[in-house]
Write an enzyme that holds these catalytic residues in place. Structure first.
Site, PDB file in Angstrom:
ATOM      1  N   ALA A  10       0.819  -1.223   0.000  1.00  0.00           N
ATOM      2  CA  ALA A  10       0.000   0.000   0.000  1.00  0.00           C
ATOM      3  C   ALA A  10       0.849   1.267   0.000  1.00  0.00           C
ATOM      4  CB  ALA A  10      -0.930  -0.005   1.209  1.00  0.00           C
ATOM      5  N   ARG A  34       6.828  -2.173   3.425  1.00  0.00           N
ATOM      6  CA  ARG A  34       8.076  -2.156   4.210  1.00  0.00           C
ATOM      7  C   ARG A  34       8.478  -0.742   4.602  1.00  0.00           C
ATOM      8  NH1 ARG A  34      11.459  -5.205  -0.225  1.00  0.00           N
ATOM      9  NH2 ARG A  34      10.138  -3.730  -1.356  1.00  0.00           N
ATOM     10  N   ASP A  57       7.398  -7.086   5.879  1.00  0.00           N
ATOM     11  CA  ASP A  57       7.934  -7.695   4.663  1.00  0.00           C
ATOM     12  C   ASP A  57       7.156  -8.985   4.434  1.00  0.00           C
ATOM     13  OD1 ASP A  57       9.424  -9.110   2.752  1.00  0.00           O
ATOM     14  OD2 ASP A  57      11.279  -8.131   3.375  1.00  0.00           O
ATOM     15  N   TYR A 150       9.533 -13.426 -13.709  1.00  0.00           N
ATOM     16  CA  TYR A 150       8.428 -12.535 -13.320  1.00  0.00           C
ATOM     17  C   TYR A 150       7.117 -13.067 -13.899  1.00  0.00           C
ATOM     18  CZ  TYR A 150       5.261  -8.631 -12.885  1.00  0.00           C
ATOM     19  OH  TYR A 150       4.166  -7.870 -12.585  1.00  0.00           O
TER      20      TYR A 150
END
Ligand code: NDP
Ligand code: 8X3
Length: 251
Positions: A10, A34, A57, A150
């Protein structure tokens, strides 16, 4: 009853925009990332909204378990989990990509997403109520050069979302996979390890999706009637499409 929405990642991009969108709708928020200073900024911006900010995390399972265990009164019954935290690192071919980058993407995009899901699902099942919204990507469906791990992590998110639905078919819990294409956020800056010029070049001459576009969709899938489940949403900017299959020809 005011719904509680938990958003990972966020502190930037889609997650930040989702927090703003759900706050505008009067939802109670749990925001995760984080960077503590960004969480403080978000909290200040959202003002009077009930908000629980957690510096976390998602790769750290015991920290995720502690976060769930220590949820304050009023934030324990999570209705919506937006599993958004994630990243791409590098665009090198598979034979020269960094294994550390690959591990980081697997740990964040796959394992972190699994940790949040596994820790929050029992409460949702017990309440027979909830919605898990995973942030996939068009990269999970369409391969592109350098997308290797990814794209594969996002293919996991796609299939995991569908498998969750099968496990939860006896419940009222909904599962949605959002699959965005080119969108401007800190995504490319992170991908290119802070190289701003390379990141800017990704969006040059395009009109990419904006985080607010994705937040509107994430919000929308939570507002359809309770018997309706939007299983997946694939969304690209108008300037993007999937490419042709590649053929290498000898000169
Ligand atoms: P941003 O880089 O702007 O935001 C990523 C967010 O993820 C940040 O809030 C970051 O917070 C958080 N995050 C990253 N790693 C961790 C971690 N280990 N623990 C907790 N939080 C973490 O990118 P986007 O908003 O664009 O990306 C959000 C999601 O959307 C990602 O899953 C991405 O793969 C996906 N996506 C993005 C697209 C794009 O083109 N932008 C297209 C398709 C999908 P912090 O650094 O504070 O921890
Ligand atoms: C982000 C979209 O095409 O950069 O998931 O991989 S792309």
């Amino acid at each position: 009853m005011q719904e509680t929405v938990c958003i990972t990642g966020a502190t930037s991009g889609f997650g930040w925009a989702c927090a703003e969108r759900f706050a505008a709708d009067g939802r109670r928020l749990i925001v995760i990332g984080r960077r503590a200073e960004r969480l403080a900024e978000l909290r200040a911006q959202l003002g009077a909204v009930p908000i629980h900010a957690v510096e976390l995390d998602v790769r750290d399972l015991s920290a995720v378990e502690a976060m769930v265990r220590d949820l304050p009164e009023g934030f324990r019954d999570i209705d919506v989990l937006v599993n958004n935290a994630g990243l791409a690192l590098g665009l090198e071919g598979a034979h020269e990509a960094s294994l550390a980058d690959w591990e980081n993407m697997i740990d964040t995009n796959i394992k972190g997403l699994c940790y949040l899901t596994r820790c929050l699902l029992p409460g949702m099942v017990a309440r027979n109520r909830g919605h898990i919204i995973n942030m996939g990507s068009v990269a999970g469906t369409y391969p592109y050069p350098g997308g290797n791990v990814y794209g594969a992590t996002k293919a996991f998110v796609n299939h995991f979302s569908r498998n969750l639905l099968t496990d939860l078919v006896h419940t009222r819990i909904r599962v949605t996979n959002i699959e965005p294409g080119l969108a401007e956020s800190e995504f490319s800056l992170v991908r290119f390890h802070g190289d701003q010029r390379r990141a800017d070049a990704v969006y040059q001459g395009t009109e990419p999706l904006r985080p607010v576009d994705i937040a509107e969709i994430v919000h929308w899938v939570t507002t359809v009637p309770p018997h309706v489940n939007i299983c997946a949403v694939e969304v690209m900017p108008v300037c993007q499409s999937c490419g042709p299959l590649a053929v290498h020809r000898e000169p």
